[in-house]
Design a protein around this motif. Sequence first.
Motif, PDB file in Angstrom:
ATOM      1  N   ARG D 119       6.132  -2.440   6.667  1.00  0.00           N
ATOM      2  CA  ARG D 119       6.074  -1.377   5.660  1.00  0.00           C
ATOM      3  C   ARG D 119       5.141  -0.256   6.090  1.00  0.00           C
ATOM      4  O   ARG D 119       5.382   0.919   5.842  1.00  0.00           O
ATOM      5  N   HIS D 284       8.498   2.815  -3.658  1.00  0.00           N
ATOM      6  CA  HIS D 284       8.064   3.248  -2.337  1.00  0.00           C
ATOM      7  C   HIS D 284       7.233   4.528  -2.419  1.00  0.00           C
ATOM      8  O   HIS D 284       6.155   4.632  -1.827  1.00  0.00           O
ATOM      9  N   VAL D 605      12.604  -1.476   1.080  1.00  0.00           N
ATOM     10  CA  VAL D 605      11.356  -2.201   0.993  1.00  0.00           C
ATOM     11  C   VAL D 605      11.418  -3.144  -0.191  1.00  0.00           C
ATOM     12  O   VAL D 605      11.902  -2.775  -1.257  1.00  0.00           O
TER      13      VAL D 605
END
Lengths: 191, 581, 276, 615
Positions: D119, D284, D605
């Motif tokens: 990430r 995100h 994600v």
Amino acid sequence: MQIPVPLKVAILTIAATGFYTYVGQLVPQKEVHPPEVVEMSSDLSTADLVEIGEGIMSGKGLCFTCHTVGKSGALRFPDLDGVAIRAGSRRPGYDELTYLAESLYHPDVFIVEGFSAGMPQISKPPIGLTDDEIRAVIAYLQTLGGQATMTMDTVVPFSAAAPDGPLSAASEAVDDGTATGSDEAEVEGAA
Amino acid sequence: MSGRRNWISGGRWALGLSALLLVGSVPVGAQVDLGTDAQRETGKRVYDKYCSQCHGDTGAGDGYAAPFLRPKPRDFTSGKYKIRSTPNGFLPTDDDIRRVIQAGIPYTAMPAFPEFSAVEVTGLIQYLKTFSSDFEDPEAYAPPLAQPAAPPYSADNVASAVEVYEQIGCARCHGVEGRGDGASAPTLVDDWGDPIRAADLSEPWTFRGGATREDIYRSISTGLNGTPMAGFESGLTPEERWKIVDFIYSLADGQTEPGYASLVTATSIEGGLELERGEEMFASAKPALLPVMGQIVQLGRAFHPGVRAVEVRAVYDESDIAFMVSWSDIQANRNGENSPHLQVEELVSTASGSESDEGGFWGEEEATEDGGDFWGEEESGDASEGGGDDFWGDDTGDAVATLDADTAEFSDAIALQFPRTLPTGIRQPYFINGDSQHPVELWYVDLGYPDAPELWEGRGSAALTVTDEAPPYVTATYKDGQWTVIFKRSRTPAQGIGFAEDTFVPLALSVWDGFNEERGSRRGLTAWYPVYVPPLETVSPVGPMVKTAGGVLLAELLLILWVRRRVAKGTDSGDLAGSAT
Amino acid sequence: MMNLAVVLPVLAVLIGIRFAKPSMLGWVTAWWLAAWVVLDFGFAVPVPKTVVKEFMGIISLALAAYVTSDPQRWREVREPTTAFLTERKFLPLLVLVTLAIPAAVAASIYFDMTAPAQAPIFGRTVHPAPPATLTVHEVTHDMQTLDNPYRKLEASDPAAFAVHVEAGRKIYYENCFYCHGDLMQGGGMFAHALNPIPTNFQDSGTIAMLQESFLFWRVSKGGPGLPEEGGPWMSAMPAWENFLTEEEIWEVILFLYDFTEQRPRALHVASGGEGH
Amino acid sequence: MKKSYILIALVVLLAGAGVVSELATFMDGRLAYESPQAIDHEAPTPRELALQEQAAEATKEAQEQPYVEEKYREFPVIGSRVAVWMAAQLHLLFAAFVLAVPIFALIIELIGYKTGDKRYDDLAYEFTKLLSTAFSFTATLGALLTFLLIALYPHFMNYLMHVFSPTFLPYVLLFFLEAVFLYSYYYGWHAFSKRVHLCLGLGLNLVGTAIMFIANAWLTFMMTPAGVAASGARISTWEAVTNYTWMPINIHRMIANVAFGGSVAAAYAAFQFLKAKTPEERAHYDWMGYIGNFVAIAALLPLPFAGYWLASEIYAFSQTMGLTMMGGAFSWLFIIQAILIGNLFLAANYYLWLGMGRIEGAERFRSYIKYLLIVITGCFLVWATPRSILATVDEVQAMGGSSHPALGFLGVMSAKNTAVNILILTTYISFLLYRRSGRIPTVKWAKAGNAVQFAIFALAATTVLFFGIYGYFVEAAVRIKFSVPQVGSVLAAMILVTVIDIFLLRGAKETETRWGQISNTSQYVLIFLAVTFTWLMGLMGYVRSGLRQHWHVYGVIRDTSPDAFTPTLGFATKVVSVTVLIFFAFLGVVFWLASLGGKHGKPEVAVEALDGGDV
């Protein structure tokens, strides 16, 4: 009635900058101008000239960045205290006025012993004193050890108003300023 | 607050003591309190730092500043204290001295010292006593006079007081209107032979003993030691004294603060600005009282200007503007001559006193020393000692005769000063006669020749010249101790500054008091004050009011509508910045 | 310093609110009003309006941040407001308020426009920048290195130093105290007639912040020698070089520090300056 | 029907105009031909002759005229100064962004590399995505600035070249290198091995920093010249480079750039958040915004100290300039600055408090917010208190001077230093609380650790307050030195507490952080922060440049152009505002372009697993 995001962001940006601009308008608004150009009418007395000249020396002329009055020791530039006493006798054939005028208009022509050249031509930019301002400076310099005799009618050598005299050739040679070598030759010759 | 409480307790003490007096002699030991060594030492420390520069190291009133002061600093060796609660001629109480130390004396150089601790003040009082042997003499003490609570102010008193005021001779010094312009006022001197002025009763804030009605009552009762002002404790009944108090109180409409102005606002009037209309023309104009200070910046300094404040009014119409300036003056000096550019010798030399070798700079002569020539004869000085029915003695009348305004060498004069051009930024010409880059114009009139006003241009004090421009029209009157001078000029002169609408034009005044030997650069003057000329046609506030209020209303309605819509749609998520989908 | 007659009741009200537990809306309003009352009326010497406005702006921002930083609090403010704006039962009051606000705005505009004229305001530069060099009595000094020639005597020869201080005292009381006052608080006999008023040397923000060379410049050149940005150009401070010798100016500067028990800013101290 | 009427009207109007102009020329011609010669002969009329003569004369005159080097040229309408001012400001803003983003992109990438957490790598890539367009903008604006300077200030630029010509070649070379590194860093994200890629990032940063250092030399030389004779002649270029303020400006700019870059990146995230459609996107971009803001505030905290250093160097160079800055014409600028920075701190804290909403278990800290807010507001008020107050004449008389007897205490350096230090400390506590809200320590000494942390804060605050108050009782020379222990104790407290915290939260029980569950308000706060940062940079750029007053090179080359005066603050703030608005318009384009590129590479994600607390 949904407002698109970019528009909202734009409104926020404008509002924030607008607010800061507004804050900027609330404080005192002062405009600082460069040292004033002294308006020199044609009926100034000698005393006025001296006063204006002193102002120019410490202000626009930046003279005291280098020169001193009443200092001795290891100086980078000649001290001006009593300059009027020396001015009349330093160069043969030069009276006080001519010497001072030459030193101001063409500082590199004659260099006092023990010093090196380096004074800018104050009649030219960036300092750019006018003829009348240089007249005032000379008036002030005359008071340093002497008596000011400068008036608005005095013809200052080397100035635009000066008639072609015996020194104009020298001044021209320096004026075009293309070849420093020729200047040095002049210095040699004059000395 | 505390001062007043002191007076009340002092009064009680006085009552007790007067009871004792009735019984027999004064108990000596109880009154002479010269303090302890420690107290006097503390006092000396304080005195040397804060007091000696004026009152002198030995308390003789001859410190560094003394030559520049009028009234002179107190001479403590004489034991004469002006502001007291005791009868005329007696020593003050400790509380009297304390009060003066803590509150100061208005319009003199004596400042207030509120930051001194109680110990320091007590020590200082005891130290002051060492300067005069009078304090060792029990005979010099007297109990404070009764200070009854002030009855409410009564307008009736004022009318009946005038009679008493005339009868006991107040007007002889203080003048009919109380402006300190009485017939004998010019001759007054104090016990040391220094000239002294009768108080201007129309300016209570300048009273040395305080401006409240209680203060005035006390000063009338006790008199001021060392000055021609006698005590009237026995000469007037308390009722009569309160009448006088109310009369004085009425002279300044009950004001105890000067209320100096920061702006002169001109008022537009109808009917043309004709000088013949005189003061009536200014009836609707707002008076602006401007404080006057001495010109002490350039040679020919005036440490004690004769004029303390001037009142300015301004009116205007389409074409002209007129100023009325009035001020209290002890005497109208119409003879002699005056001019802004005249050179005068210094009245005071810094070299006075100990070091006489470095005089030169201020001028050699000390005119104050031989003050007799204009301050009058000396014999009036002992007038106060009489104290009986005729407080003033007979000799003052002669003195008045010898000091005639007609023979004066200096005439009164006034000048209004304006910049030659309206300053665009914050920079203004030098406040004394301008400077070489920023010239000023002076509307000058020598009050000896009110028909010949002049228009001067100043480029610094050394460059003052009379111009050939048309001077303003002027009328001048002197009545009951007050000069009133009216200037009138076009609002759009050919040269110099004009008075456009909705602009601030800087004004500074100079006043020459001939009696005070003022001339040229020695004069009283003011700082710059703006003169505002409001627009003749004022903008109606209705337009902007309606516009803004409408805008606000619209915004409100939009907000309400927005909220209602959101609520109706059920999208009110509680997020400040809008729906979170 | 504070006007207790105002501050104490405000405090009492705020403490009372703590126990009365009003709604969040009431609470915020009370605090906002309390802050305004204290700022505007709570000081013995009134706080100028410009500062009150600035402070109230910051306080409003902080209160808004407080209310909206928590959903719970925000709801407590928002719900009554929304109800007030939407519900029928509040309609008469809503109409009243909606009209009252523009009316108040209009009234304030009316008073603003018809208020008597006030003297224009000139901001004042507290410590204008000195020139690089200074010419007094035809001697030019470099301001960077200029220092009081007598200052070193303080350590080396206290007796001689005291003589100079005493000379300065005499000069002060022959020349300066008319404006700056006996106590150097700027309250001399002529002070009330001056604008700007004379400097208060007892204030720790004046001479204690400055080098002696700065004082030398201000004393010798006075109001006429103020630089272009050194408003407001009305200073009556004389150019004392016309009256005093260089030595006398230095002596009177010594006395200023001595009497007020301040120390001059040391020479060559590179500082971050104030107001940063 | 109606439309056709309008059309007809338009045609008639145009025709009318044509006829009139035709008529006018014709009449002119008629008048000229009235001369009888013209009717009979082909010969030129007297008017034509006169015109020819005139033209010939003008040509001759021009030919005879010697070439005179111009000192200044005038930019139309807004004037040369404002033109250069705005171009320089825009260039600098983009440059700051381009220099800053690689710094924290590299750090984030490194974290991702070390922890193996993809990430972070994605986040770093996303930041970098903003770079390439911004880089082109920077270069273009730089070119514009150079052209403007050469065109409008030829004489002065000639002088600068005289002094600095040896630095130009390295500058250009470095610029090429920068381009190479930047594009290889961006395009080679997935092409190179991670180590090589990280080295590229390092190279990019080094080159970028070097470029900035060189450019800083030019501008600091203008402020605090060195290495030249009084006449202006060059003595040593190296000395000219390493002048008084060069290093302070380098450091100050580097830190400020990071703060600015972080805030702009956060604004980008906020913008994307607001436009986001899915919870994943929201999560995100919430996270990205948080990180960006974290970077910005972390850099903001030490910035005042760097500012002090810079200011003290200015004082050391010239007291005149120092006083101009703090006591003279610019003193009010610092009140505006105080309002801006107060807003920054308030908004940054506010964002954190709003952010607590997305963390489970943050409620327990909610009651502290009140006290933090009170302290921050108090410090803000102190900082914004002017030394000399704007007041009416009556108010001044009531105050007995231009400073208020009570508020005057708040206007001096002691109070302001104290306020700034406490403000920094408080903001740091806000951060700490935020960090804590998502975790419950499990180590045995948790209680003791908390107590020690609290004690350290109390000690630091006491030290700051003590020196602040003590400062009123000592002379100025001593007082100035008090800022050292004040700053020292704050820095020490922040470092110590951080160290303790890291150990304290080892293995802490973590509660859920619901990324994306934050009010939209918070995102607007991020944008507001970016605007405020940008505006502040513009303002401080003005003061730095304005300090020279009527000099191009302070004390050496005088500005003799009509723009030599120092404008009012009101005018300066207007220019700054316009520049900021233009910048944000450009930035919108950059964001838009960046989002085009990202359309097919949406971050995938796992929202729930996101953990942003530990950077």
